[in-house]
Design a protein around this motif. Structure first.
Motif, PDB file in Angstrom:
ATOM      1  N   LYS A  69       4.676  -9.297   0.157  1.00 21.95           N
ATOM      2  CA  LYS A  69       5.083  -7.901   0.261  1.00 21.95           C
ATOM      3  C   LYS A  69       6.271  -7.807   1.195  1.00 21.95           C
ATOM      4  N   SER A  70       7.370  -7.213   0.697  1.00 22.68           N
ATOM      5  CA  SER A  70       8.582  -7.116   1.506  1.00 22.68           C
ATOM      6  C   SER A  70       8.997  -5.663   1.649  1.00 22.68           C
ATOM      7  N   GLY A  74      10.385  -2.900  -3.116  1.00 24.79           N
ATOM      8  CA  GLY A  74       9.339  -3.080  -4.111  1.00 24.79           C
ATOM      9  C   GLY A  74       9.199  -1.824  -4.942  1.00 24.79           C
ATOM     10  N   TRP A 111       2.119  -4.290   6.746  1.00 24.53           N
ATOM     11  CA  TRP A 111       0.946  -4.090   5.885  1.00 24.53           C
ATOM     12  C   TRP A 111       0.992  -2.735   5.182  1.00 24.53           C
TER      13      TRP A 111
END
Length: 245
Positions: A35-36, A39, A101
């Protein structure tokens, strides 16, 4: 036993920081991590804006409040003084992990560089920024900055020795090479999405605010030495001495 616990606490805090630092590199650069910063959006734009701004605010407040001498004086009445810096590092890492997160992609692109040469140059600048950050920490004392020196001195029964004022390589050109590196890392990207732009703008605002507080504390701590240094060296952009910057 207490000394061993404090030492282990410092080591664990440092290892968490280093892992978080590596993950943040991939997060901001859209490299290697699941996860960056970009997206597919999963929540409405306004919701994403509020969530992301709130996450950055939590990170900034933790960094700023816990770095102030008055807070440290109060905080060390609760925790062992040798563990103060490690606790700061630990909580900083947890705040950053919370950010990556819960970060919400926002869609939309401000720019997208398709030219291979342009993409390579911007990626190289991005990587250079992270290297400047890391190298800058070693120039002032990486292990003191991240709490290992303090817990080690406590473990071996040696009184802590505050770092003396000095001007290593990068610091001859700018007073805050760490922040200069962060700016390169946050702004140099082949693809600037709306989420990345929000991140870059808010972190830049935090950096400029943090410098003001940090320099006030440095003048209080080092006195005329830092005041004279401030007159001669530019704050964050290596554009010659301050008078000409």
């Amino acid at each position: 036993m207490k000394k061993t616990v404090v030492l282990l606490y410092g080591l664990i805090s440092y290892l968490l920081f280093f892992g978080t630092f590596l993950y943040a590199f991939g997060f901001v650069g859209n490299l290697f991590v699941p996860k960056s910063i970009d997206g597919t959006p999963e929540v409405p734009l306004l919701n994403a804006l509020v969530i992301n701004a709130s996450l950055l605010l939590v990170f900034a407040l933790q960094h700023s409040v816990m770095a102030r001498p008055a807070f440290k004086k109060w905080w060390t009445k609760i925790i062992p003084e040798p563990a103060e810096r490690s606790t700061y590092v630990l909580l900083s890492s947890l705040c950053l992990l919370l950010l990556v997160w819960q970060w919400q992609p926002m869609g939309g692109f401000i720019w997208s560089v398709e030219n291979p040469v342009g993409k390579t140059i911007l990626t190289a600048i991005f990587i250079t920024g992270w290297l400047i950050v890391l190298l800058s920490t070693f120039m002032i004392n990486h292990f003191d900055l991240f709490g290992l020196r303090q817990v080690w001195f406590y473990f071996i029964g040696k009184e802590y020795e505050p770092l003396r004022f000095r001007i290593p390589f990068f610091y001859k050109y700018v007073r805050h090479p760490l922040y200069f590196g962060w700016l390169l890392a946050f702004w140099a990207t082949p693809v600037m999405s709306a989420a990345h732009l929000l991140f870059a703008i808010l972190t830049t605002g935090y950096i400029l605010t943090a410098i003001w507080f940090e320099e006030r504390d440095l003048i209080t701590h080092f006195g005329n030495k830092y005041s004279e240094y401030k007159k001669k060296v530019p704050m964050i952009l290596p554009l010659g001495n301050k008078k000409s910057a």
